[in-house]
Design an enzyme around this catalytic site. Sequence first.
Site, PDB file in Angstrom:
ATOM      1  N   HIS A 137       0.834  -1.209   0.000  1.00 24.19           N
ATOM      2  CA  HIS A 137       0.000   0.000   0.000  1.00 24.19           C
ATOM      3  C   HIS A 137       0.869   1.259   0.000  1.00 24.19           C
ATOM      4  CE1 HIS A 137      -3.571   2.475   0.767  1.00 24.19           C
ATOM      5  NE2 HIS A 137      -2.747   3.198   1.515  1.00 24.19           N
ATOM      6  N   GLU A 138       1.799   1.336   0.947  1.00 24.35           N
ATOM      7  CA  GLU A 138       2.605   2.556   1.052  1.00 24.35           C
ATOM      8  C   GLU A 138       3.514   2.732  -0.161  1.00 24.35           C
ATOM      9  OE1 GLU A 138       1.679   4.565   3.184  1.00 24.35           O
ATOM     10  OE2 GLU A 138       0.524   3.183   4.410  1.00 24.35           O
ATOM     11  N   HIS A 174       1.854   4.350  -3.143  1.00 24.38           N
ATOM     12  CA  HIS A 174       1.705   5.802  -3.095  1.00 24.38           C
ATOM     13  C   HIS A 174       2.791   6.503  -3.913  1.00 24.38           C
ATOM     14  CE1 HIS A 174      -1.665   6.666  -0.521  1.00 24.38           C
ATOM     15  NE2 HIS A 174      -1.252   5.836   0.394  1.00 24.38           N
ATOM     16  N   GLU A 198      -5.571   7.887  -1.987  1.00 26.25           N
ATOM     17  CA  GLU A 198      -5.743   6.641  -1.221  1.00 26.25           C
ATOM     18  C   GLU A 198      -6.534   5.600  -2.002  1.00 26.25           C
ATOM     19  OE1 GLU A 198      -4.132   5.956   1.282  1.00 26.25           O
ATOM     20  OE2 GLU A 198      -3.611   7.823   2.298  1.00 26.25           O
ATOM     21  N   TYR A 237     -10.633   5.642   0.977  1.00 29.74           N
ATOM     22  CA  TYR A 237      -9.931   4.419   0.602  1.00 29.74           C
ATOM     23  C   TYR A 237     -10.837   3.476  -0.204  1.00 29.74           C
ATOM     24  CZ  TYR A 237      -6.248   5.598   3.997  1.00 29.74           C
ATOM     25  OH  TYR A 237      -5.230   6.202   4.681  1.00 29.74           O
TER      26      TYR A 237
END
Length: 613
Positions: free
Chosen positions: A353-354, A357, A376, A438
């Site tokens: 996920h990170e 980004h 997000e 999200y």
Amino acid sequence: MRKSFIILFAFVISQFQAQQNAYYQQAAQYKMDIDVNAEKFTYKGNQTLNYSNNSPDELNVVYFHLYWNAFKPNSMMDQRVAGQGKNGDSRLQKDGISRLASIPKNEEGAQNIHWIKQNGKELKYEIQETVMKVYLNEAIKPNSKTTFTMEWDAVIPQQIRRSGRNNKEGVDMTMTQWYPKIAEYDYDGWATFDYVGREFHSPFADFDVTIKINKDYVLGAGGTLLNPKEVKGYDASAKVKADKNIATWKWTAKNMLDFAWAADKDYSVESFDVPQGPKVYFVYLKNDKTKAWGEAKPYITKYFQIMNSKFGKYAYPSYAFIQGGDGGMEYGMCTMILGEAKSLEDLMGLMVHEGSHSWYQQILATNEPTRPWMDEGFTSYAESLVMHELFPPKDNRPNAFVEKIDAYRKIVKKGIEEPAVWLGDHHDNGTAYSFATYVKGELYLVQLGYIVGEENLAKIMIEYFNEWNMKHPTDRDFLHIAQKISGMDLKWFHHYWINTIKTIDYGIKDVQYGDKSTTVTLVNNSQVPMPIDFSVVTSDNKLINYHIPLNMTHTWKTKDAFGEFTTLKYWPWTQKEYTLTIPYSKSQLSVLGIDFSKRMADVNPEDNFVEVK
């Protein structure tokens, strides 16, 4: 002669207006010298900032963010957390009481500005909570540059949210949003949202950062380390250079939104190369609780390969996963994450996920405070897609988004949903913010794939990256590409899904069996119109697919990854019911229903299927 002059004048004016409305973005170059007092958790900073005004506007003031001013009692962040109570961010409160209210005086965040100058002349400024307004002696003309110099000192705050000292896993310093950072200026004006807990926005910048700190510390950062042989942790042959027990770290980074770093005496640094890039660094506290990091390396390699293929090539030379912070938060060329994980899959979920980004926050740098769902939500979409490939589920779910659609249905039934169009910090309920940003942001792409076809969606994502990487796109820019590639009018979908909390709810109202055919009546039970994929399974186990277009798109999808189909007459959006006749009798049918692919976010799917008995 007069007519020719009028035509020429009109042409000149139109060209001038076109130029005035052309896309532009500001640029910055930071040069920082930082002296850290690790024992007292303070530092002194000196900064030169070369700023380019690429806009058509003359700027008489500029704004800087001073994010650490939020970490103290009675700050706006404290007030916001107290006002939301148990409905707010659980990391910022305990039992409904703001954690910021009890920060000791010596652990309050502070960025104390000593002075700021423009081209050598001192400027007046005022501190407005987490924003510094600076009055210029010289206006910055369109398409010109100016230089700011600044000196300040700072207190590293108690670790409450993202930044700070002594996080719960024992990391000494998480240095994020830690320097006076110039705000973004664009067509919408200055992006000067106060920091009360959510996201950030800033212009792309180059960074030249020198950090002096106790020689026993190891640093992890989003950037390129220029002197690995003179500091601890990065080169086995290094001879740490220290002056009075102080080592100097030199970092550089190009074309990023921010520069973040972390420091701890016990960090281990491991690195490996992904074929065709980037170089990946793991900077973490190596112990029994972080053993999943060692297992993660081949998965991270595959992760970057998948992302590069599906969403565009990662733009920077390296990426660092750094243990720190209070959960997971993305920055330029790095992320700060909690490192202790129950399993490899849990750790990978956070890393994926990170890391994603880097595409949907850094490279495609949307304004997060105003459009958090684009950041997000698109990141969550990539996460679900990649995790589905890295860790294939044991069940036979038809797509990677089944769980997210189920989660969306549950939040709708709770009645606390809020529109995704709301500003990130202005959601009244923390859970509602998470789902609007999200989940609904992710399902925006899932629904889009259902409408235009998965092949078209894949083309849209790549074209979006190719056209807008290293820029600041908006939802209008994305929608323009989606409409261009699909040939469809999609403004209606965008409006319903982002600006409202109206829902999708189709069902099978009636089935009438004939000798040689079956007539099915479908009904739209809710407010959001959609095209419909309708399928049947025959008694000899053949799958037959039909597509019922929605008239508002005006162009229909011709293929989809979930199978071939026959296109039927369109369904006008004003019409509540739709009847179709299929050339199969009751004895020839086993199952019939809406959306066998389970991509459509129908809030009541129970009436979507009929088992023929």
